[in-house]
Design a protein around this motif. Structure first.
Motif, PDB file in Angstrom:
ATOM      1  N   PHE A  85       0.855  -1.183   0.000  1.00  0.00           N
ATOM      2  CA  PHE A  85       0.000   0.000   0.000  1.00  0.00           C
ATOM      3  C   PHE A  85       0.897   1.241   0.000  1.00  0.00           C
ATOM      4  O   PHE A  85       1.578   1.527   0.984  1.00  0.00           O
ATOM      5  CB  PHE A  85      -0.891  -0.035   1.244  1.00  0.00           C
ATOM      6  N   VAL A  86       0.910   1.960  -1.115  1.00  0.00           N
ATOM      7  CA  VAL A  86       1.667   3.210  -1.202  1.00  0.00           C
ATOM      8  C   VAL A  86       0.696   4.331  -0.836  1.00  0.00           C
ATOM      9  O   VAL A  86      -0.109   4.772  -1.655  1.00  0.00           O
ATOM     10  CB  VAL A  86       2.269   3.414  -2.597  1.00  0.00           C
ATOM     11  N   ASP A  87       0.792   4.767   0.416  1.00  0.00           N
ATOM     12  CA  ASP A  87      -0.178   5.690   1.002  1.00  0.00           C
ATOM     13  C   ASP A  87       0.299   7.132   0.823  1.00  0.00           C
ATOM     14  O   ASP A  87       0.875   7.727   1.725  1.00  0.00           O
ATOM     15  CB  ASP A  87      -0.360   5.335   2.484  1.00  0.00           C
ATOM     16  N   ILE A  88       0.031   7.690  -0.345  1.00  0.00           N
ATOM     17  CA  ILE A  88       0.442   9.065  -0.639  1.00  0.00           C
ATOM     18  C   ILE A  88      -0.540  10.052  -0.012  1.00  0.00           C
ATOM     19  O   ILE A  88      -0.181  11.160   0.357  1.00  0.00           O
ATOM     20  CB  ILE A  88       0.526   9.292  -2.164  1.00  0.00           C
ATOM     21  N   VAL A 144      -8.592   1.775   6.430  1.00  0.00           N
ATOM     22  CA  VAL A 144      -7.819   0.529   6.377  1.00  0.00           C
ATOM     23  C   VAL A 144      -6.767   0.502   7.489  1.00  0.00           C
ATOM     24  O   VAL A 144      -5.704  -0.096   7.342  1.00  0.00           O
ATOM     25  CB  VAL A 144      -7.156   0.359   4.988  1.00  0.00           C
ATOM     26  N   LYS A 145      -7.089   1.180   8.593  1.00  0.00           N
ATOM     27  CA  LYS A 145      -6.138   1.292   9.698  1.00  0.00           C
ATOM     28  C   LYS A 145      -5.670  -0.066  10.192  1.00  0.00           C
ATOM     29  O   LYS A 145      -4.491  -0.252  10.522  1.00  0.00           O
ATOM     30  CB  LYS A 145      -6.786   2.077  10.846  1.00  0.00           C
ATOM     31  N   ASN A 146      -6.566  -1.045  10.230  1.00  0.00           N
ATOM     32  CA  ASN A 146      -6.226  -2.368  10.747  1.00  0.00           C
ATOM     33  C   ASN A 146      -5.899  -3.371   9.648  1.00  0.00           C
ATOM     34  O   ASN A 146      -5.769  -4.568   9.925  1.00  0.00           O
ATOM     35  CB  ASN A 146      -7.377  -2.898  11.599  1.00  0.00           C
ATOM     36  N   TRP A 147      -5.765  -2.894   8.413  1.00  0.00           N
ATOM     37  CA  TRP A 147      -5.386  -3.800   7.313  1.00  0.00           C
ATOM     38  C   TRP A 147      -4.004  -4.386   7.604  1.00  0.00           C
ATOM     39  O   TRP A 147      -3.069  -3.646   7.939  1.00  0.00           O
ATOM     40  CB  TRP A 147      -5.385  -3.020   6.002  1.00  0.00           C
ATOM     41  N   PRO A 148      -3.820  -5.709   7.503  1.00  0.00           N
ATOM     42  CA  PRO A 148      -2.593  -6.341   7.982  1.00  0.00           C
ATOM     43  C   PRO A 148      -1.434  -6.372   6.989  1.00  0.00           C
ATOM     44  O   PRO A 148      -0.500  -7.164   7.154  1.00  0.00           O
ATOM     45  CB  PRO A 148      -3.070  -7.768   8.306  1.00  0.00           C
ATOM     46  N   GLY A 149      -1.467  -5.533   5.965  1.00  0.00           N
ATOM     47  CA  GLY A 149      -0.392  -5.523   4.980  1.00  0.00           C
ATOM     48  C   GLY A 149       0.630  -4.425   5.236  1.00  0.00           C
ATOM     49  O   GLY A 149       0.523  -3.641   6.171  1.00  0.00           O
ATOM     50  N   ASP A 150       1.648  -4.366   4.366  1.00  0.00           N
ATOM     51  CA  ASP A 150       2.733  -3.396   4.477  1.00  0.00           C
ATOM     52  C   ASP A 150       2.408  -2.127   3.690  1.00  0.00           C
ATOM     53  O   ASP A 150       1.618  -2.157   2.738  1.00  0.00           O
ATOM     54  CB  ASP A 150       4.039  -3.988   3.950  1.00  0.00           C
ATOM     55  N   SER A 151       3.053  -1.024   4.081  1.00  0.00           N
ATOM     56  CA  SER A 151       2.788   0.239   3.383  1.00  0.00           C
ATOM     57  C   SER A 151       4.037   1.103   3.319  1.00  0.00           C
ATOM     58  O   SER A 151       4.979   0.938   4.104  1.00  0.00           O
ATOM     59  CB  SER A 151       1.653   1.011   4.068  1.00  0.00           C
ATOM     60  N   ILE A 208       0.694  -3.551  -6.246  1.00  0.00           N
ATOM     61  CA  ILE A 208       1.008  -2.230  -5.706  1.00  0.00           C
ATOM     62  C   ILE A 208      -0.260  -1.384  -5.798  1.00  0.00           C
ATOM     63  O   ILE A 208      -0.819  -1.206  -6.882  1.00  0.00           O
ATOM     64  CB  ILE A 208       2.151  -1.541  -6.486  1.00  0.00           C
ATOM     65  N   PHE A 209      -0.717  -0.872  -4.660  1.00  0.00           N
ATOM     66  CA  PHE A 209      -1.953  -0.098  -4.562  1.00  0.00           C
ATOM     67  C   PHE A 209      -1.572   1.325  -4.182  1.00  0.00           C
ATOM     68  O   PHE A 209      -1.197   1.589  -3.041  1.00  0.00           O
ATOM     69  CB  PHE A 209      -2.860  -0.740  -3.507  1.00  0.00           C
ATOM     70  N   LEU A 210      -1.624   2.256  -5.158  1.00  0.00           N
ATOM     71  CA  LEU A 210      -1.177   3.634  -4.945  1.00  0.00           C
ATOM     72  C   LEU A 210      -2.374   4.555  -4.747  1.00  0.00           C
ATOM     73  O   LEU A 210      -3.180   4.748  -5.658  1.00  0.00           O
ATOM     74  CB  LEU A 210      -0.355   4.123  -6.145  1.00  0.00           C
ATOM     75  N   ASP A 211      -2.456   5.143  -3.567  1.00  0.00           N
ATOM     76  CA  ASP A 211      -3.592   5.987  -3.196  1.00  0.00           C
ATOM     77  C   ASP A 211      -3.059   7.324  -2.652  1.00  0.00           C
ATOM     78  O   ASP A 211      -2.523   7.368  -1.564  1.00  0.00           O
ATOM     79  CB  ASP A 211      -4.418   5.265  -2.139  1.00  0.00           C
ATOM     80  N   SER A 212      -3.181   8.417  -3.368  1.00  0.00           N
ATOM     81  CA  SER A 212      -3.912   8.519  -4.614  1.00  0.00           C
ATOM     82  C   SER A 212      -3.081   9.286  -5.635  1.00  0.00           C
ATOM     83  O   SER A 212      -2.184  10.044  -5.288  1.00  0.00           O
ATOM     84  CB  SER A 212      -5.244   9.240  -4.396  1.00  0.00           C
ATOM     85  N   ILE A 237      -0.581  -3.217 -10.800  1.00  0.00           N
ATOM     86  CA  ILE A 237      -0.513  -1.837 -10.335  1.00  0.00           C
ATOM     87  C   ILE A 237      -1.910  -1.235 -10.381  1.00  0.00           C
ATOM     88  O   ILE A 237      -2.572  -1.257 -11.428  1.00  0.00           O
ATOM     89  CB  ILE A 237       0.418  -0.978 -11.221  1.00  0.00           C
ATOM     90  N   TRP A 238      -2.361  -0.687  -9.247  1.00  0.00           N
ATOM     91  CA  TRP A 238      -3.633   0.034  -9.207  1.00  0.00           C
ATOM     92  C   TRP A 238      -3.402   1.450  -8.683  1.00  0.00           C
ATOM     93  O   TRP A 238      -2.932   1.637  -7.577  1.00  0.00           O
ATOM     94  CB  TRP A 238      -4.655  -0.688  -8.320  1.00  0.00           C
ATOM     95  N   PHE A 239      -3.703   2.424  -9.544  1.00  0.00           N
ATOM     96  CA  PHE A 239      -3.695   3.821  -9.140  1.00  0.00           C
ATOM     97  C   PHE A 239      -5.114   4.199  -8.714  1.00  0.00           C
ATOM     98  O   PHE A 239      -6.080   3.853  -9.400  1.00  0.00           O
ATOM     99  CB  PHE A 239      -3.286   4.722 -10.306  1.00  0.00           C
TER     100      PHE A 239
END
Length: 275
Positions: free
Chosen positions: A44-47, A54-61, A114-118, A172-174
């Motif tokens: 999760f690329v949290d821009i 998604v505070k408790n989402w168990p993945g990396d960012s 890769i989930f890039l938001d936003s 890749i998801w933008f």
């Protein structure tokens, strides 16, 4: 030396990733779609710094806060572009400097999605950086020139998106915000919320999938959320399906969509119900 021809068998066995953009208006749950993706292989690329849903989402960012960091992430994900000269973004020189700064990018190999938001906020970071570059000042009076800044921003954003898109083995998801506007004839139309026009115009040609998360009213029934996936849709939403596998309207579940696009490994094993 022979031409590096890729045979049909080689091409068909290549590992390829889905490249897409997910757009929608505020509050419809675009970021929440992260819950439908496999947390062990999704980065999760949290821009946007809007991860409350998604505070408790168990993945990396990752949390880039500057345009330089966004470019470094892109070059580490996609590797260097051999066609570029030293000193240019995404060149071998840029890759080496990013690697020296952040270490061996081998740690990124575990991530398949890769989930890039936003992309909307990435555009703001890019424009802020562009305003400080020589192209954003007039030659004669050395005064700020917004035309130069926007022109540079368009080049920077398209180069960034294109480089990430060429990361062939990753999905890749933008994520972007969708604005509703009205033209001079009082007709509604939709466009990506991003500074400047170049990025919004060229983005659909860069990615394979353009998906709009929308609230749809059908007949006398209550409105419902859905993914709109076809360019020719009755609501005028931006959409495109290069795969040919998607229906006009799909359930609002990105994991299910990835299964239909032939990438079941990207979906969460036990996703929450988003219908």
């Amino acid at each position: 030396m022979t031409l590096p021809i890729i045979t049909a068998d080689q091409r068909l066995t290549e590992v390829r990733g889905v490249k897409g953009v997910l757009v929608g208006r505020w509050g419809l749950g675009k970021t929440f779609q992260l819950w439908t993706l496999n947390p062990s292989t999704t980065l999760f690329v949290d821009i946007e710094a809007g991860d409350l849903a998604v505070k408790n989402w168990p993945g990396d960012s990752l949390r880039p806060r500057t345009w330089e960091e966004c470019r470094d992430i892109a070059v580490l994900l996609g590797g260097p572009n051999p066609a570029l000269r030293d000193g240019q973004p995404f060149s071998q020189d840029h890759y080496d400097r990013a690697r020296q700064r952040y270490g061996d990018p081998a740690g990124l190999e575990k991530y398949r999605t890769i989930f890039l938001d936003s992309i909307t906020v990435a555009g703001r970071l890019c424009l802020q950086w562009c305003k400080g570059q020589p192209q954003a000042f007039s030659d004669r009076a050395n005064k700020p020139d917004m035309r130069g800044a926007y022109g540079l921003m368009g080049q920077e954003m398209v180069a960034w998106l294109t480089h990430i898109q060429h990361t062939r083995d990753k999905h890749i998801w933008f994520v972007g915000i969708l604005d509703q506007r009205t033209d001079e004839f009082n007709r509604k139309f939709y466009e990506l919320q991003i500074d400047g026009s170049k990025t919004g115009l060229e983005l659909p040609g860069i990615v394979d999938e353009v998906i709009t998360l929308a609230e749809i009213t059908s007949g006398d029934g209550p409105p419902y959320r859905a993914f709109v996936c076809h360019t020719a849709n009755p609501w005028g939403f931006p959409a495109k399906d290069r795969s040919g596998r998607l229906d006009l309207v799909e359930p609002p579940d990105l994991g299910l969509l990835m299964r239909k696009l032939g990438a079941p490994e990207a979906a969460a094993p036990n996703p929450p119900s988003l219908h």
